[in-house]
Design a protein around this motif. Sequence first.
Motif, PDB file in Angstrom:
ATOM      1  N   GLY A 240       0.810  -1.214   0.000  1.00 14.37           N
ATOM      2  CA  GLY A 240       0.000   0.000   0.000  1.00 14.37           C
ATOM      3  C   GLY A 240       0.841   1.259   0.000  1.00 14.37           C
ATOM      4  O   GLY A 240       0.499   2.251  -0.675  1.00 14.37           O
ATOM      5  N   GLN A 241       1.950   1.245   0.740  1.00 15.47           N
ATOM      6  CA  GLN A 241       2.819   2.421   0.809  1.00 15.47           C
ATOM      7  C   GLN A 241       3.424   2.755  -0.558  1.00 15.47           C
ATOM      8  O   GLN A 241       3.542   3.912  -0.937  1.00 15.47           O
ATOM      9  N   GLU A 242       3.792   1.707  -1.308  1.00 10.68           N
ATOM     10  CA  GLU A 242       4.553   1.918  -2.546  1.00 10.68           C
ATOM     11  C   GLU A 242       3.662   2.076  -3.772  1.00 10.68           C
ATOM     12  O   GLU A 242       3.954   2.879  -4.653  1.00 10.68           O
ATOM     13  N   ILE A 243       2.566   1.290  -3.831  1.00 13.54           N
ATOM     14  CA  ILE A 243       1.755   1.355  -5.059  1.00 13.54           C
ATOM     15  C   ILE A 243       0.375   1.961  -4.842  1.00 13.54           C
ATOM     16  O   ILE A 243      -0.408   2.059  -5.777  1.00 13.54           O
ATOM     17  N   GLY A 244       0.091   2.367  -3.615  1.00 11.02           N
ATOM     18  CA  GLY A 244      -1.178   3.037  -3.338  1.00 11.02           C
ATOM     19  C   GLY A 244      -2.187   2.137  -2.637  1.00 11.02           C
ATOM     20  O   GLY A 244      -2.031   0.916  -2.592  1.00 11.02           O
ATOM     21  N   LEU A 245      -3.241   2.766  -2.112  1.00 17.18           N
ATOM     22  CA  LEU A 245      -4.200   2.070  -1.266  1.00 17.18           C
ATOM     23  C   LEU A 245      -5.486   1.683  -2.003  1.00 17.18           C
ATOM     24  O   LEU A 245      -6.547   1.584  -1.396  1.00 17.18           O
ATOM     25  N   GLU A 246      -5.381   1.434  -3.293  1.00 13.63           N
ATOM     26  CA  GLU A 246      -6.551   0.999  -4.063  1.00 13.63           C
ATOM     27  C   GLU A 246      -6.580  -0.530  -4.053  1.00 13.63           C
ATOM     28  O   GLU A 246      -5.633  -1.177  -4.527  1.00 13.63           O
ATOM     29  N   PRO A 247      -7.646  -1.148  -3.508  1.00 13.33           N
ATOM     30  CA  PRO A 247      -7.679  -2.613  -3.368  1.00 13.33           C
ATOM     31  C   PRO A 247      -7.407  -3.376  -4.659  1.00 13.33           C
ATOM     32  O   PRO A 247      -6.734  -4.405  -4.643  1.00 13.33           O
ATOM     33  N   GLN A 248      -7.922  -2.873  -5.791  1.00 15.99           N
ATOM     34  CA  GLN A 248      -7.722  -3.570  -7.065  1.00 15.99           C
ATOM     35  C   GLN A 248      -6.237  -3.620  -7.425  1.00 15.99           C
ATOM     36  O   GLN A 248      -5.725  -4.661  -7.838  1.00 15.99           O
ATOM     37  N   ARG A 249      -5.539  -2.516  -7.254  1.00 24.10           N
ATOM     38  CA  ARG A 249      -4.105  -2.479  -7.586  1.00 24.10           C
ATOM     39  C   ARG A 249      -3.306  -3.383  -6.649  1.00 24.10           C
ATOM     40  O   ARG A 249      -2.350  -4.049  -7.071  1.00 24.10           O
ATOM     41  N   ALA A 251      -4.461  -6.081  -5.095  1.00 21.93           N
ATOM     42  CA  ALA A 251      -4.767  -7.458  -5.492  1.00 21.93           C
ATOM     43  C   ALA A 251      -4.013  -7.839  -6.758  1.00 21.93           C
ATOM     44  O   ALA A 251      -3.486  -8.964  -6.877  1.00 21.93           O
ATOM     45  N   ASP A 252      -3.944  -6.921  -7.718  1.00 17.26           N
ATOM     46  CA  ASP A 252      -3.209  -7.189  -8.964  1.00 17.26           C
ATOM     47  C   ASP A 252      -1.742  -7.489  -8.668  1.00 17.26           C
ATOM     48  O   ASP A 252      -1.144  -8.417  -9.235  1.00 17.26           O
ATOM     49  N   PHE A 253      -1.156  -6.697  -7.787  1.00 10.66           N
ATOM     50  CA  PHE A 253       0.255  -6.897  -7.441  1.00 10.66           C
ATOM     51  C   PHE A 253       0.455  -8.257  -6.771  1.00 10.66           C
ATOM     52  O   PHE A 253       1.390  -8.996  -7.094  1.00 10.66           O
ATOM     53  N   ILE A 254      -0.424  -8.601  -5.840  1.00 10.27           N
ATOM     54  CA  ILE A 254      -0.287  -9.873  -5.126  1.00 10.27           C
ATOM     55  C   ILE A 254      -0.425 -11.047  -6.093  1.00 10.27           C
ATOM     56  O   ILE A 254       0.331 -12.029  -6.006  1.00 10.27           O
ATOM     57  N   CYS A 255      -1.346 -10.958  -7.030  1.00 12.93           N
ATOM     58  CA  CYS A 255      -1.492 -12.011  -8.046  1.00 12.93           C
ATOM     59  C   CYS A 255      -0.219 -12.140  -8.887  1.00 12.93           C
ATOM     60  O   CYS A 255       0.213 -13.249  -9.222  1.00 12.93           O
ATOM     61  N   TYR A 284      -9.644  -4.848   3.140  1.00 16.42           N
ATOM     62  CA  TYR A 284      -9.121  -6.212   3.098  1.00 16.42           C
ATOM     63  C   TYR A 284     -10.177  -7.174   2.558  1.00 16.42           C
ATOM     64  O   TYR A 284      -9.865  -8.110   1.808  1.00 16.42           O
ATOM     65  N   ALA A 285     -11.437  -6.969   2.951  1.00 15.69           N
ATOM     66  CA  ALA A 285     -12.515  -7.832   2.449  1.00 15.69           C
ATOM     67  C   ALA A 285     -12.602  -7.733   0.927  1.00 15.69           C
ATOM     68  O   ALA A 285     -12.838  -8.745   0.235  1.00 15.69           O
ATOM     69  N   GLU A 286     -12.396  -6.542   0.382  1.00 14.80           N
ATOM     70  CA  GLU A 286     -12.437  -6.374  -1.073  1.00 14.80           C
ATOM     71  C   GLU A 286     -11.249  -7.076  -1.737  1.00 14.80           C
ATOM     72  O   GLU A 286     -11.410  -7.741  -2.780  1.00 14.80           O
ATOM     73  N   ILE A 287     -10.066  -6.961  -1.150  1.00 13.08           N
ATOM     74  CA  ILE A 287      -8.882  -7.635  -1.701  1.00 13.08           C
ATOM     75  C   ILE A 287      -9.084  -9.152  -1.681  1.00 13.08           C
ATOM     76  O   ILE A 287      -8.793  -9.849  -2.667  1.00 13.08           O
ATOM     77  N   VAL A 288      -9.585  -9.679  -0.564  1.00 16.27           N
ATOM     78  CA  VAL A 288      -9.855 -11.119  -0.452  1.00 16.27           C
ATOM     79  C   VAL A 288     -10.830 -11.568  -1.529  1.00 16.27           C
ATOM     80  O   VAL A 288     -10.634 -12.596  -2.192  1.00 16.27           O
ATOM     81  N   ASN A 295      -9.357 -17.157  -8.288  1.00 13.83           N
ATOM     82  CA  ASN A 295      -8.786 -18.456  -7.888  1.00 13.83           C
ATOM     83  C   ASN A 295      -7.277 -18.360  -7.715  1.00 13.83           C
ATOM     84  O   ASN A 295      -6.516 -19.250  -8.125  1.00 13.83           O
ATOM     85  N   SER A 296      -6.838 -17.267  -7.116  1.00 15.57           N
ATOM     86  CA  SER A 296      -5.407 -17.034  -6.926  1.00 15.57           C
ATOM     87  C   SER A 296      -4.845 -17.992  -5.882  1.00 15.57           C
ATOM     88  O   SER A 296      -5.539 -18.434  -4.968  1.00 15.57           O
ATOM     89  N   GLY A 297      -3.560 -18.291  -6.016  1.00 20.76           N
ATOM     90  CA  GLY A 297      -2.862 -19.104  -5.012  1.00 20.76           C
ATOM     91  C   GLY A 297      -2.353 -18.275  -3.852  1.00 20.76           C
ATOM     92  O   GLY A 297      -1.562 -18.762  -3.035  1.00 20.76           O
ATOM     93  N   ALA A 298      -2.773 -17.017  -3.772  1.00 19.05           N
ATOM     94  CA  ALA A 298      -2.311 -16.124  -2.710  1.00 19.05           C
ATOM     95  C   ALA A 298      -3.381 -15.970  -1.636  1.00 19.05           C
ATOM     96  O   ALA A 298      -4.582 -15.985  -1.926  1.00 19.05           O
ATOM     97  N   ARG A 299      -2.924 -15.814  -0.391  1.00 19.09           N
ATOM     98  CA  ARG A 299      -3.834 -15.610   0.733  1.00 19.09           C
ATOM     99  C   ARG A 299      -3.407 -14.360   1.507  1.00 19.09           C
ATOM    100  O   ARG A 299      -2.222 -14.117   1.695  1.00 19.09           O
ATOM    101  N   ILE A 300      -4.405 -13.604   1.946  1.00 12.45           N
ATOM    102  CA  ILE A 300      -4.158 -12.392   2.710  1.00 12.45           C
ATOM    103  C   ILE A 300      -4.170 -12.732   4.201  1.00 12.45           C
ATOM    104  O   ILE A 300      -5.078 -13.409   4.691  1.00 12.45           O
ATOM    105  N   VAL A 301      -3.166 -12.237   4.919  1.00 11.86           N
ATOM    106  CA  VAL A 301      -3.071 -12.426   6.367  1.00 11.86           C
ATOM    107  C   VAL A 301      -3.156 -11.054   7.023  1.00 11.86           C
ATOM    108  O   VAL A 301      -2.422 -10.136   6.648  1.00 11.86           O
TER     109      VAL A 301
END
Length: 416
Positions: A240-249, A251-255, A284-288, A295-301
């Motif tokens: 969030g600090q580096e690429i911004g606090l938009e959930p879609q962005r 999530a895209d990065f995590i994928c 966080y609910a939106e990112i999840v 169907n990403s292999g990534a999980r948010i903690v």
Amino acid sequence: MQIKDVLLVPGNGAFFYDDQEAIRSGAIQDGFIYVGAPITPGFKSIRIPASSLSVGLVLTDDTVVWGDMMNVQYSGAGGRDPLFDTNQISDLTSRVVAPRLLDVDASRFRGSCTDVLEALERRLPLAVEYGVSQALLRAAAHLQRKTMAEIICGEFNLPLPKHRVPIYCQSGDAREINVDKMILKGVDVLPHGLINSRQKFGVDGQTFMDFVKWVATRTRQIGRPGYNPVLHFDVYGWIGQEIGLEPQRIADFICKVADTVPGFTLNVESPADFGSTHAQIENYAEIVSILDNRNSGARIVVDERCNTLEDVRLFAEAKAAHLVQIKTPDVGSVADTARAVLICKENKVGAYVGGSCTETDLSAQASVHVSVATQADMMLAKPGMGVDEAFSIVGNEQNRLLAILNRRRAQNEKVG
């Protein structure tokens, strides 16, 4: 009454208390210290040795059972209690808590926790709840001639556990060496990574992505055949600090990161800090949801902004994480840690019994019993940042506990 005296003994935590805000703001490391002025109230320097306070309950048979109080590494950040002050905590415990301890039935764990830790004008410091509840759990176990895990099972109407809980190790700053240690020891979940600065995260997260790929490659290079750990990275809000606090962005990065390590489950802890518990839950609910729909292999903690039992409940009910870190010193009473795991299970959200590198051997062992009794999804190897010591303390305690429980189960079946 089974408690006839209370002992208070100052001690050391296993690591250091760090001013997270100063580190986020660009404090430079010089060897093991950070250079510059602290920002978070209570800190006299950016990094200070962790302190603890042991509480000993002297039982009527002169057995002394112990629990340890301390705060987490990043005290005063993310809505947490302020920096641990041994003198203040000792004075409060002596005046308020000790007299209550002399009046309880220590064989009743949950009842004694409720009686002793009851708030007056305001809630007791969570460190006090944590240490005193550990001692009360040990007291109940001693008086009933059971393990701490069996006390938890009895109090929460849970079956005796059969299965081990996966162990997660954290690397600290000695990332490469400690990753090798974890792989050679076959750790279930690794490596944490301590991605807590712009330097470690990199422009657009490139340094972080390179590290993730290196961990996966190294696992295949030196791990035993068939070894496939979960890869878990704590990024301290830096996505969030580096690429911004938009959930879609986010999530895209995590994928994108998950795609670089096919065949591995990827846990990303604390991808962003949205500034409040409410905002954290909503985003966080939106990112999840985005990750699940892909169907990403990534999980948010979740870690920051999810501190108390009530916070855990809110995140779990909102499905605002795939896995909730139940950060034991921040939750308070170990009875609440057990409740938090069960709340996560009820809501089909992963329960990770975590904590901090600043803890002690005693608090780590108590956490193992709660984790195994409630069958959490994973637990932190603690205390410290050295891997070997923490993995030994937590892993050996779990193995010993399961051996006792297996024998107890066999005895019960024989009698039945």
